[in-house]
Write a protein that holds these residues in place. Structure first.
Motif, PDB file in Angstrom:
ATOM      1  N   LYS A   1      21.173   3.768   5.589  1.00  0.00           N
ATOM      2  CA  LYS A   1      21.496   3.596   4.166  1.00  0.00           C
ATOM      3  C   LYS A   1      21.389   2.133   3.754  1.00  0.00           C
ATOM      4  O   LYS A   1      20.920   1.818   2.663  1.00  0.00           O
ATOM      5  CB  LYS A   1      22.905   4.124   3.896  1.00  0.00           C
ATOM      6  CG  LYS A   1      23.016   5.641   3.957  1.00  0.00           C
ATOM      7  CD  LYS A   1      24.437   6.098   3.654  1.00  0.00           C
ATOM      8  CE  LYS A   1      24.536   7.630   3.691  1.00  0.00           C
ATOM      9  NZ  LYS A   1      25.925   8.093   3.442  1.00  0.00           N
ATOM     10  N   LEU A   2      21.829   1.230   4.628  1.00  0.00           N
ATOM     11  CA  LEU A   2      21.724  -0.195   4.343  1.00  0.00           C
ATOM     12  C   LEU A   2      20.260  -0.633   4.275  1.00  0.00           C
ATOM     13  O   LEU A   2      19.862  -1.400   3.388  1.00  0.00           O
ATOM     14  CB  LEU A   2      22.457  -0.992   5.431  1.00  0.00           C
ATOM     15  CG  LEU A   2      22.422  -2.521   5.290  1.00  0.00           C
ATOM     16  CD1 LEU A   2      23.075  -2.956   3.974  1.00  0.00           C
ATOM     17  CD2 LEU A   2      23.122  -3.177   6.481  1.00  0.00           C
ATOM     18  N   ALA A   3      19.442  -0.125   5.215  1.00  0.00           N
ATOM     19  CA  ALA A   3      18.013  -0.450   5.215  1.00  0.00           C
ATOM     20  C   ALA A   3      17.336   0.078   3.956  1.00  0.00           C
ATOM     21  O   ALA A   3      16.455  -0.579   3.387  1.00  0.00           O
ATOM     22  CB  ALA A   3      17.350   0.148   6.459  1.00  0.00           C
ATOM     23  N   LYS A   4      17.771   1.252   3.506  1.00  0.00           N
ATOM     24  CA  LYS A   4      17.224   1.825   2.272  1.00  0.00           C
ATOM     25  C   LYS A   4      17.472   0.903   1.087  1.00  0.00           C
ATOM     26  O   LYS A   4      16.566   0.662   0.266  1.00  0.00           O
ATOM     27  CB  LYS A   4      17.864   3.193   2.022  1.00  0.00           C
ATOM     28  CG  LYS A   4      17.432   3.846   0.714  1.00  0.00           C
ATOM     29  CD  LYS A   4      18.142   5.173   0.503  1.00  0.00           C
ATOM     30  CE  LYS A   4      17.785   5.772  -0.863  1.00  0.00           C
ATOM     31  NZ  LYS A   4      18.474   7.061  -1.088  1.00  0.00           N
ATOM     32  N   THR A   5      18.668   0.350   1.000  1.00  0.00           N
ATOM     33  CA  THR A   5      19.005  -0.592  -0.083  1.00  0.00           C
ATOM     34  C   THR A   5      18.140  -1.842  -0.013  1.00  0.00           C
ATOM     35  O   THR A   5      17.626  -2.321  -1.027  1.00  0.00           O
ATOM     36  CB  THR A   5      20.495  -0.979   0.003  1.00  0.00           C
ATOM     37  OG1 THR A   5      21.298   0.199  -0.068  1.00  0.00           O
ATOM     38  CG2 THR A   5      20.872  -1.922  -1.134  1.00  0.00           C
TER      39      THR A   5
ATOM     40  N   MET B   1       0.810  -1.217   0.000  1.00  0.00           N
ATOM     41  CA  MET B   1       0.000   0.000   0.000  1.00  0.00           C
ATOM     42  C   MET B   1       0.841   1.263   0.000  1.00  0.00           C
ATOM     43  O   MET B   1       0.379   2.317  -0.415  1.00  0.00           O
ATOM     44  CB  MET B   1      -0.934   0.014   1.213  1.00  0.00           C
ATOM     45  CG  MET B   1      -2.020  -1.032   1.166  1.00  0.00           C
ATOM     46  SD  MET B   1      -3.205  -0.827   2.512  1.00  0.00           S
ATOM     47  CE  MET B   1      -2.244  -1.401   3.898  1.00  0.00           C
ATOM     48  N   ALA B   2       2.086   1.168   0.464  1.00  0.00           N
ATOM     49  CA  ALA B   2       2.927   2.350   0.630  1.00  0.00           C
ATOM     50  C   ALA B   2       3.311   2.972  -0.708  1.00  0.00           C
ATOM     51  O   ALA B   2       3.724   2.278  -1.635  1.00  0.00           O
ATOM     52  CB  ALA B   2       4.177   1.992   1.416  1.00  0.00           C
ATOM     53  N   ASP B   3       3.156   4.294  -0.797  1.00  0.00           N
ATOM     54  CA  ASP B   3       3.629   5.038  -1.971  1.00  0.00           C
ATOM     55  C   ASP B   3       5.059   5.491  -1.767  1.00  0.00           C
ATOM     56  O   ASP B   3       5.754   5.827  -2.725  1.00  0.00           O
ATOM     57  CB  ASP B   3       2.722   6.248  -2.222  1.00  0.00           C
ATOM     58  CG  ASP B   3       1.306   5.832  -2.576  1.00  0.00           C
ATOM     59  OD1 ASP B   3       1.139   5.053  -3.528  1.00  0.00           O
ATOM     60  OD2 ASP B   3       0.368   6.263  -1.885  1.00  0.00           O
ATOM     61  N   ALA B   4       5.494   5.514  -0.510  1.00  0.00           N
ATOM     62  CA  ALA B   4       6.876   5.848  -0.198  1.00  0.00           C
ATOM     63  C   ALA B   4       7.218   5.270   1.166  1.00  0.00           C
ATOM     64  O   ALA B   4       6.369   5.195   2.054  1.00  0.00           O
ATOM     65  CB  ALA B   4       7.087   7.355  -0.195  1.00  0.00           C
ATOM     66  N   ILE B   5       8.466   4.859   1.302  1.00  0.00           N
ATOM     67  CA  ILE B   5       8.986   4.402   2.589  1.00  0.00           C
ATOM     68  C   ILE B   5      10.071   5.384   3.011  1.00  0.00           C
ATOM     69  O   ILE B   5      10.978   5.683   2.233  1.00  0.00           O
ATOM     70  CB  ILE B   5       9.566   2.979   2.488  1.00  0.00           C
ATOM     71  CG1 ILE B   5       8.469   1.980   2.110  1.00  0.00           C
ATOM     72  CG2 ILE B   5      10.231   2.574   3.802  1.00  0.00           C
ATOM     73  CD1 ILE B   5       8.971   0.577   1.856  1.00  0.00           C
ATOM     74  N   VAL B   6       9.944   5.894   4.214  1.00  0.00           N
ATOM     75  CA  VAL B   6      10.933   6.837   4.738  1.00  0.00           C
ATOM     76  C   VAL B   6      11.548   6.233   5.991  1.00  0.00           C
ATOM     77  O   VAL B   6      10.837   5.887   6.937  1.00  0.00           O
ATOM     78  CB  VAL B   6      10.296   8.204   5.063  1.00  0.00           C
ATOM     79  CG1 VAL B   6      11.326   9.129   5.696  1.00  0.00           C
ATOM     80  CG2 VAL B   6       9.719   8.831   3.810  1.00  0.00           C
TER      81      VAL B   6
ATOM     82  N   SER C   1      13.537   6.612   1.025  1.00  0.00           N
ATOM     83  CA  SER C   1      14.475   7.678   1.376  1.00  0.00           C
ATOM     84  C   SER C   1      14.752   7.635   2.864  1.00  0.00           C
ATOM     85  O   SER C   1      14.086   6.913   3.610  1.00  0.00           O
ATOM     86  CB  SER C   1      13.919   9.054   0.981  1.00  0.00           C
ATOM     87  OG  SER C   1      12.739   9.337   1.718  1.00  0.00           O
ATOM     88  N   THR C   2      15.745   8.383   3.290  1.00  0.00           N
ATOM     89  CA  THR C   2      16.085   8.465   4.712  1.00  0.00           C
ATOM     90  C   THR C   2      15.908   9.900   5.200  1.00  0.00           C
ATOM     91  O   THR C   2      15.965  10.843   4.413  1.00  0.00           O
ATOM     92  CB  THR C   2      17.547   8.031   4.962  1.00  0.00           C
ATOM     93  OG1 THR C   2      18.420   8.937   4.282  1.00  0.00           O
ATOM     94  CG2 THR C   2      17.785   6.612   4.477  1.00  0.00           C
TER      95      THR C   2
ATOM     96  N   ASP D   1      12.672  17.817   3.187  1.00  0.00           N
ATOM     97  CA  ASP D   1      12.363  18.419   1.883  1.00  0.00           C
ATOM     98  C   ASP D   1      12.241  17.364   0.792  1.00  0.00           C
ATOM     99  O   ASP D   1      11.406  17.480  -0.108  1.00  0.00           O
ATOM    100  CB  ASP D   1      13.425  19.454   1.510  1.00  0.00           C
ATOM    101  CG  ASP D   1      14.842  18.888   1.564  1.00  0.00           C
ATOM    102  OD1 ASP D   1      15.025  17.786   2.145  1.00  0.00           O
ATOM    103  OD2 ASP D   1      15.768  19.541   1.041  1.00  0.00           O
ATOM    104  N   ALA D   2      13.048  16.306   0.889  1.00  0.00           N
ATOM    105  CA  ALA D   2      12.998  15.232  -0.111  1.00  0.00           C
ATOM    106  C   ALA D   2      11.662  14.486  -0.054  1.00  0.00           C
ATOM    107  O   ALA D   2      11.145  14.047  -1.085  1.00  0.00           O
ATOM    108  CB  ALA D   2      14.155  14.258   0.104  1.00  0.00           C
TER     109      ALA D   2
END
Length: 362
Positions: free
Chosen positions: A245-249, A227-232, A270-271, A281-282
């Protein structure tokens, strides 16, 4: 006489300063009476359209009320506000407890108000299943945002509603939009399959994560990822930067395992650090890019229409359920049926059918 006997104890309580005349009992009674006077629906509508937060709060209280006598007035207010609604972006934010949702929302909301936007935060606090109480502490957790003139924070108890969403959150969104808020943020209790309730009332669904909590792979298993459109990934500061950064990958790899979204959007990862206010902002740039895409391919409008139909049916289900349990004849028959089920005199299914048959004959 002994001097010590005349001395008062250090624990002696002095008489307080008498209240000024203006706070006499009659004056206080007048103040209480004025507060108890309920404004009419047209007065509340006018106040909401004039961006009066007090009128907005009183109207939301009516909408959230379970008292049937408030229903017609609440519906009148919603109908009066509806033509002035639907001019906002609705953002759902979820994540496990401790992920920093309140801190993130305060940083994100402050970033938006600094841009000149008007932000309404509908924060849903979990209700105790035992006492049915709720702390409603979001206003204390968002100390800076609550003082912002361009922000409005409304904590509500989740009650027993699916997904930890307050029973009338959908209608509250309409009132906030009519009051001029162009960005509506809905903070949910936590993560679970029932978060579909949130997904069905927002335009953009944001999933907050933290690194090093051992839930990277667990998160992949959950339907919430789809369902997520973005994960932060929040709390990307200090010693956690490398872990974030590792979790982002890892999450980026996981997202490629899911089928493409009907919106045509590819979810991003993103982080950020809500504490240090970095990466905020990102997040807004991601949401802006998403809105540009879904409005150009008409997915935005189609989704809003589907959501309206969904909530019409959900309201019917809810109203039928409420009317059923509040019916005086049913309340008496229900108690008898419960005893018969416990004593194995009748099956639960037959008892339920008897109750429904009796209800619909009324």
């Amino acid at each position: 006489m002994n001097d010590k006997a005349n001395k008062k104890s250090a624990l002696h309580e002095k008489d307080g300063i008498p209240p000024p005349e203006v706070f006499s009992q009659s004056a206080m009674a007048n103040i209480v009476r004025k507060r108890q006077v309920q404004p009419s629906a047209p007065e509340l509508i006018a106040g909401i359209l004039a961006q009066d937060k007090v009128a907005l709060s009183r109207a939301i209280t009516l909408v959230e009320s379970t008292n049937n006598s408030h229903l017609s007035k609440a519906n009148e207010i919603i109908s009066g506000c509806l033509p002035h609604a639907n001019q906002s972006v609705r953002i759902g934010i979820t994540g496990v407890p401790g992920v920093g949702k309140s801190t993130f929302i305060e940083a994100f909301g402050s970033y938006l108000t600094a841009m000149g936007k008007k932000v309404a935060v509908l924060a849903v606090d979990p209700s105790s299943t035992i006492s049915h109480g709720s702390i409603l502490g979001d206003k204390t957790r968002m100390e800076e945002l609550v003082k912002d003139d361009n922000a409005y924070i409304r904590p509500s108890a989740s009650g027993e509603t699916l997904g930890g969403v307050a029973r009338k959150t959908r209608e509250t969104i309409i009132l906030c939009e009519a009051a001029g808020f162009d960005t509506i943020i809905i903070e949910t209790v936590g993560v679970g399959q029932s978060e579909t309730a949130v997904h069905s009332m927002v335009d953009f669904f944001l999933l907050l994560k933290i690194s090093g909590a051992g839930d990277e792979l667990q998160g992949i298993k959950r339907g919430i990822m789809e369902m997520a459109d973005a994960i932060v990934i929040n709390k990307a500061d200090g010693d956690n930067v490398a872990k974030a950064k590792l979790a982002k990958t890892e999450f980026n790899r996981a997202l490629h395992l899911f089928p493409a979204k009907s919106s045509g959007w590819t979810p991003t990862v993103s982080t950020c650090s809500a504490f240090e206010k970095t990466g905020i902002d990102a997040v807004w740039e991601t949401i802006t890019a998403y809105l540009t895409l879904v409005k150009s391919n008409h997915y935005f409008e189609n989704k809003r229409q589907e959501q309206s139909l969904y909530w019409m049916l959900e309201t019917i289900n809810e109203q039928l359920k409420q009317n059923f349990y509040q019916h005086p004849d049913i309340a008496e028959l229900l108690a008898t049926s419960q005893q018969e089920v416990l004593q194995n005199k009748i099956s639960p299914f037959a008892a339920a059918q008897n109750l429904l048959t009796h209800y619909f004959k009324k």
